[in-house]
Motif scaffolding. Structure first.
Motif, PDB file in Angstrom:
ATOM      1  N   ARG A  82     -15.435 -16.264  -7.268  1.00 22.93           N
ATOM      2  CA  ARG A  82     -16.770 -16.331  -6.922  1.00 22.93           C
ATOM      3  C   ARG A  82     -17.137 -15.349  -5.568  1.00 22.93           C
ATOM      4  NH1 ARG A  82     -16.002 -22.296  -7.735  1.00 22.93           N
ATOM      5  NH2 ARG A  82     -17.064 -22.588  -5.507  1.00 22.93           N
ATOM      6  N   SER A  83     -16.082 -15.758  -4.737  1.00 23.50           N
ATOM      7  CA  SER A  83     -15.922 -14.744  -3.451  1.00 23.50           C
ATOM      8  C   SER A  83     -16.107 -13.280  -3.627  1.00 23.50           C
ATOM      9  CB  SER A  83     -14.900 -15.112  -2.684  1.00 23.50           C
ATOM     10  OG  SER A  83     -14.646 -16.487  -2.238  1.00 23.50           O
ATOM     11  N   LEU A  84     -15.246 -12.922  -4.838  1.00 22.53           N
ATOM     12  CA  LEU A  84     -15.488 -11.339  -5.096  1.00 22.53           C
ATOM     13  C   LEU A  84     -16.686 -11.107  -5.414  1.00 22.53           C
ATOM     14  CD1 LEU A  84     -13.955  -8.756  -5.276  1.00 22.53           C
ATOM     15  CD2 LEU A  84     -13.078  -9.440  -7.611  1.00 22.53           C
ATOM     16  N   ASN A  85     -17.193 -11.868  -6.384  1.00 25.01           N
ATOM     17  CA  ASN A  85     -18.451 -11.587  -6.936  1.00 25.01           C
ATOM     18  C   ASN A  85     -19.672 -11.535  -5.791  1.00 25.01           C
ATOM     19  OD1 ASN A  85     -17.620 -11.298  -9.754  1.00 25.01           O
ATOM     20  ND2 ASN A  85     -18.266 -13.507 -10.115  1.00 25.01           N
ATOM     21  N   GLY A  86     -19.473 -12.580  -4.689  1.00 25.03           N
ATOM     22  CA  GLY A  86     -20.478 -12.399  -3.912  1.00 25.03           C
ATOM     23  C   GLY A  86     -20.575 -11.269  -3.252  1.00 25.03           C
ATOM     24  N   ALA A  87     -19.276 -10.575  -2.863  1.00 24.25           N
ATOM     25  CA  ALA A  87     -19.127  -9.281  -2.143  1.00 24.25           C
ATOM     26  C   ALA A  87     -19.829  -8.290  -2.816  1.00 24.25           C
ATOM     27  CB  ALA A  87     -17.638  -8.996  -2.001  1.00 24.25           C
ATOM     28  N   LEU A  88     -19.454  -8.383  -4.163  1.00 24.67           N
ATOM     29  CA  LEU A  88     -20.077  -7.134  -5.069  1.00 24.67           C
ATOM     30  C   LEU A  88     -21.457  -7.472  -5.532  1.00 24.67           C
ATOM     31  CD1 LEU A  88     -17.290  -7.243  -8.173  1.00 24.67           C
ATOM     32  CD2 LEU A  88     -17.665  -5.573  -6.185  1.00 24.67           C
ATOM     33  N   TYR A  89     -22.170  -8.620  -5.401  1.00 26.25           N
ATOM     34  CA  TYR A  89     -23.537  -8.960  -5.252  1.00 26.25           C
ATOM     35  C   TYR A  89     -24.224  -8.263  -4.206  1.00 26.25           C
ATOM     36  CZ  TYR A  89     -27.816 -11.666  -5.989  1.00 26.25           C
ATOM     37  OH  TYR A  89     -28.882 -12.499  -6.411  1.00 26.25           O
ATOM     38  N   TRP A  90     -23.592  -8.451  -2.845  1.00 32.30           N
ATOM     39  CA  TRP A  90     -24.354  -8.038  -1.620  1.00 32.30           C
ATOM     40  C   TRP A  90     -24.381  -6.538  -1.707  1.00 32.30           C
ATOM     41  CZ3 TRP A  90     -27.784 -11.584  -1.194  1.00 32.30           C
ATOM     42  CH2 TRP A  90     -27.524 -12.710  -1.333  1.00 32.30           C
ATOM     43  N   MET A  91     -23.168  -6.036  -1.888  1.00 27.13           N
ATOM     44  CA  MET A  91     -23.004  -4.613  -2.002  1.00 27.13           C
ATOM     45  C   MET A  91     -23.853  -3.733  -3.151  1.00 27.13           C
ATOM     46  SD  MET A  91     -18.816  -4.356  -1.155  1.00 27.13           S
ATOM     47  CE  MET A  91     -18.076  -4.671   0.382  1.00 27.13           C
ATOM     48  N   ALA A  92     -24.090  -4.502  -3.997  1.00 25.33           N
ATOM     49  CA  ALA A  92     -25.061  -3.906  -5.060  1.00 25.33           C
ATOM     50  C   ALA A  92     -26.415  -3.943  -4.471  1.00 25.33           C
ATOM     51  CB  ALA A  92     -25.016  -4.653  -6.401  1.00 25.33           C
ATOM     52  N   GLN A  93     -26.881  -4.861  -3.467  1.00 26.77           N
ATOM     53  CA  GLN A  93     -28.057  -4.977  -2.812  1.00 26.77           C
ATOM     54  C   GLN A  93     -27.979  -3.646  -2.174  1.00 26.77           C
ATOM     55  OE1 GLN A  93     -30.307  -7.977  -1.980  1.00 26.77           O
ATOM     56  NE2 GLN A  93     -29.406  -9.548  -3.015  1.00 26.77           N
ATOM     57  N   MET A  94     -26.950  -3.234  -1.402  1.00 22.33           N
ATOM     58  CA  MET A  94     -27.169  -1.945  -0.596  1.00 22.33           C
ATOM     59  C   MET A  94     -27.471  -0.989  -1.450  1.00 22.33           C
ATOM     60  SD  MET A  94     -23.529  -2.638   1.175  1.00 22.33           S
ATOM     61  CE  MET A  94     -23.201  -1.103   2.052  1.00 22.33           C
ATOM     62  N   LEU A  95     -26.923  -0.614  -2.771  1.00 26.10           N
ATOM     63  CA  LEU A  95     -27.329   0.449  -3.679  1.00 26.10           C
ATOM     64  C   LEU A  95     -28.951   0.303  -3.883  1.00 26.10           C
ATOM     65  CD1 LEU A  95     -26.878   2.878  -5.130  1.00 26.10           C
ATOM     66  CD2 LEU A  95     -25.635   1.479  -7.001  1.00 26.10           C
ATOM     67  N   GLY A  96     -29.240  -1.045  -4.255  1.00 23.77           N
ATOM     68  CA  GLY A  96     -30.435  -1.455  -4.850  1.00 23.77           C
ATOM     69  C   GLY A  96     -31.486  -0.824  -3.731  1.00 23.77           C
ATOM     70  N   LEU A 117     -23.034  -8.134 -15.015  1.00 25.93           N
ATOM     71  CA  LEU A 117     -24.334  -8.579 -14.731  1.00 25.93           C
ATOM     72  C   LEU A 117     -24.358  -8.901 -13.563  1.00 25.93           C
ATOM     73  CD1 LEU A 117     -26.764  -9.716 -16.287  1.00 25.93           C
ATOM     74  CD2 LEU A 117     -25.147 -11.699 -16.968  1.00 25.93           C
ATOM     75  N   TYR A 118     -23.561  -9.757 -12.939  1.00 24.68           N
ATOM     76  CA  TYR A 118     -23.772 -10.335 -11.382  1.00 24.68           C
ATOM     77  C   TYR A 118     -24.044  -9.092 -10.654  1.00 24.68           C
ATOM     78  CZ  TYR A 118     -23.568 -13.984  -7.884  1.00 24.68           C
ATOM     79  OH  TYR A 118     -24.128 -14.997  -7.049  1.00 24.68           O
ATOM     80  N   ILE A 119     -23.558  -8.050 -10.710  1.00 24.64           N
ATOM     81  CA  ILE A 119     -23.767  -6.963  -9.660  1.00 24.64           C
ATOM     82  C   ILE A 119     -25.140  -6.350  -9.966  1.00 24.64           C
ATOM     83  CG2 ILE A 119     -23.137  -4.594  -9.484  1.00 24.64           C
ATOM     84  CD1 ILE A 119     -20.128  -5.389 -10.036  1.00 24.64           C
ATOM     85  N   PHE A 120     -25.448  -6.226 -11.219  1.00 25.49           N
ATOM     86  CA  PHE A 120     -26.788  -5.860 -11.579  1.00 25.49           C
ATOM     87  C   PHE A 120     -28.039  -6.925 -10.814  1.00 25.49           C
ATOM     88  CE2 PHE A 120     -24.977  -3.267 -15.094  1.00 25.49           C
ATOM     89  CZ  PHE A 120     -25.309  -2.143 -14.465  1.00 25.49           C
ATOM     90  N   TYR A 121     -27.706  -8.303 -10.906  1.00 29.57           N
ATOM     91  CA  TYR A 121     -28.630  -9.249 -10.282  1.00 29.57           C
ATOM     92  C   TYR A 121     -28.850  -8.822  -8.963  1.00 29.57           C
ATOM     93  CZ  TYR A 121     -28.971 -12.396 -14.534  1.00 29.57           C
ATOM     94  OH  TYR A 121     -29.045 -13.092 -15.689  1.00 29.57           O
ATOM     95  N   GLY A 122     -27.820  -8.656  -8.082  1.00 25.74           N
ATOM     96  CA  GLY A 122     -27.686  -8.549  -6.915  1.00 25.74           C
ATOM     97  C   GLY A 122     -28.509  -7.124  -6.650  1.00 25.74           C
TER      98      GLY A 122
END
Length: 475
Positions: free
Chosen positions: A280-294, A364-369
């Motif tokens: 979950r911690s790793l997913n959180g990091a990937l989620y917010w980093m994907a927001q940087m790309l978005g 999928l969680y990365i794309f959500y971010g």
């Protein structure tokens, strides 16, 4: 040369050097991009670290109910204060005071979770969430006004992209730190060190707010500052109502309402219910980093040099619609799979090392971010396209945070009463696509510039003239 003459010449040289240094620092401080980067780092430290916490699912706790109810309190307080309380106050006191009034509440919330680890005092966490809701109103109204008005019109997409990259780097770094601190954890909850580290960073971000520059000092030709003679409550209230009731703004309100509705589902039902604590911690990091790309992608679309501003608005809208249908469609497939696993008793068990079952859900969680960043960047750009006045932007951002928080509070309450995850997904998908359709009139009405027409006399610059604004492209 006499001794006195030499001393006098030396003093003149030192004084001139000091003046030059002060002049250089002044130019740096009042530079619009310095202010954009500064507010980005403030949000890196405060809401960025808060995002790292909330992205863990249940704010890092096994029992997600307390965190969900704290989020309801937070978002309800934000919804009740952002528009009709903080928006008018911003016009009176400016962004620096607003940031100092709001920033400390993030550290308080992290402290309440630290306390909960030892005492299980859920009431304190919920109360801290409500206080943070008021503080977040002050911070986000100031941030939105700065980001949408402190740069020229042709650079607003880039300003949003820069902000979104730095801000979400905070969530990414915070989540990676949590991942490292909890790598060997088997308790299902984060340790005290995680909360202490985030608390210290949040407090530092609060102090950075003292460096924010007032709008009247910023060197941007298009920026329209409210005259001191109009900074009274009657004028501010009149201006707020007039700004909010314009039809273009009314069509944007569903977009605002939907901007946070998916957080509770994604963070609790997807991340919190399916993955173990370190993943979950790793997913959180990937989620917010994907927001940087978005944010970078949407900012690039909204600043494409070869297209007019109206065309950029339409291209970005189509992009948001197509990606939304694709990502939520993928979410539907995942949710059917997840529901089947939960029925078999598999809960909070997926580890990132289990490639056969972890890769698809994690992507999928990365794309959500990324989609969250696309959505919010577009909302902020539409706000910036309405006016170049910080006063008008503060009202619009206040409306954005009010309706965003109302939608978020509703969704967190839906999550807290244990609504089936598939129902939550359907609600989120329908709200997102429906609000995009309702916003079409506003998207089609975007003009070449937000500068008031030559006949307009109102210095606040928000659609005071009848008919379209002057069609002169500003650089």
């Amino acid at each position: 040369m006499s001794t006195e003459s030499r001393i006098e010449a030396g003093n003149t040289s030192v004084t001139g050097s000091d003046n030059g240094n002060r002049s250089t620092l002044w130019k740096l401080w009042t530079n619009s991009w310095f202010q954009i980067i500064l507010i980005s780092f403030i949000c890196f430290c405060c809401p960025g670290m808060y995002n790292a916490l909330s992205g863990l699912g249940g704010s890092g706790q096994v029992d997600q109910t307390v965190a969900a109810n704290a989020n309801v309190a937070l978002l309800s307080a934000t919804a009740g204060t952002a528009l009709f309380v903080v928006g008018p106050i911003f016009d009176r006191v400016g962004p620096r005071v607003c940031l100092l009034l709001g920033g400390w509440t993030y550290a308080l919330y992290s402290g309440s979770l630290l306390c909960f680890n030892s005492t299980s005092n859920g009431a304190f966490v919920i109360a801290a969430g409500a206080i943070l809701g008021v503080g977040a109103s002050f911070l986000w109204v100031a941030q939105g006004a700065i980001m949408t008005t402190y740069v020229p019109e042709s650079q607003k997409g880039r300003a949003i992209a820069v902000f979104w990259i730095i801000f979400n780097l905070g969530g990414g770094v915070g989540s990676l730190a949590s991942f490292g601190l909890n790598y060997g954890s088997t308790t299902g909850t984060v340790n005290d060190g995680t909360y202490i580290a985030l608390l210290v960073i949040m407090a530092f971000g609060w102090l950075l707010g003292s460096l924010i520059c007032p709008p009247s000092y910023v060197r941007v030709a298009e920026l329209q500052v409210t005259p001191e003679s109009e900074k009274n409550w009657r004028q501010i209230a009149r201006h707020s109502v007039k700004t909010l009731c314009h039809w273009q703004v009314l069509c944007m309100l569903p977009l605002f309402f939907s901007a946070n509705v998916f957080y509770s589902y994604q963070q609790n039902a997807v991340n919190g219910m399916n993955f173990n604590i370190r993943t979950r911690s790793l997913n959180g990091a990937l989620y917010w980093m994907a927001q940087m790309l978005g944010g970078l992608v949407m900012g690039s679309i909204l600043d494409i040099p070869g297209l007019t501003r109206p065309m950029r608005a339409r291209v970005a809208w189509v992009f948001l619609l197509v990606t939304g249908m694709a990502i939520w469609g993928g979410g539907y497939v995942f949710q059917k799979w997840s529901d089947a696993r939960l029925l078999r008793g598999f809960k909070q068990d997926i580890d990132y090392t289990q490639g056969s079952i972890s890769v698809g859900p994690m992507f999928l969680y990365i794309f959500y971010g990324a989609y969250d960043a696309l959505w919010q960047s577009y909302c902020y750009w539409l706000i910036g396209a309405q006016s170049n006045s910080p006063a008008a932007a503060a009202v619009l951002v206040g409306a954005y945070k009010t309706f965003q928080s109302t939608g978020g509070a509703m969704s967190w309450r839906v999550n807290a009463v244990e609504t089936p995850a598939m129902t939550q997904l359907a609600m989120n998908w329908g709200l997102c696509i429906g609000s995009l359709i309702i916003a079409i009139p506003t998207v089609l009405a975007i003009t070449l510039t937000s500068e008031p027409a030559p006949s307009a006399t109102d210095e606040k610059g928000y659609l005071e003239s009848e008919g379209p604004q002057t069609e002169v492209v500003k650089s």
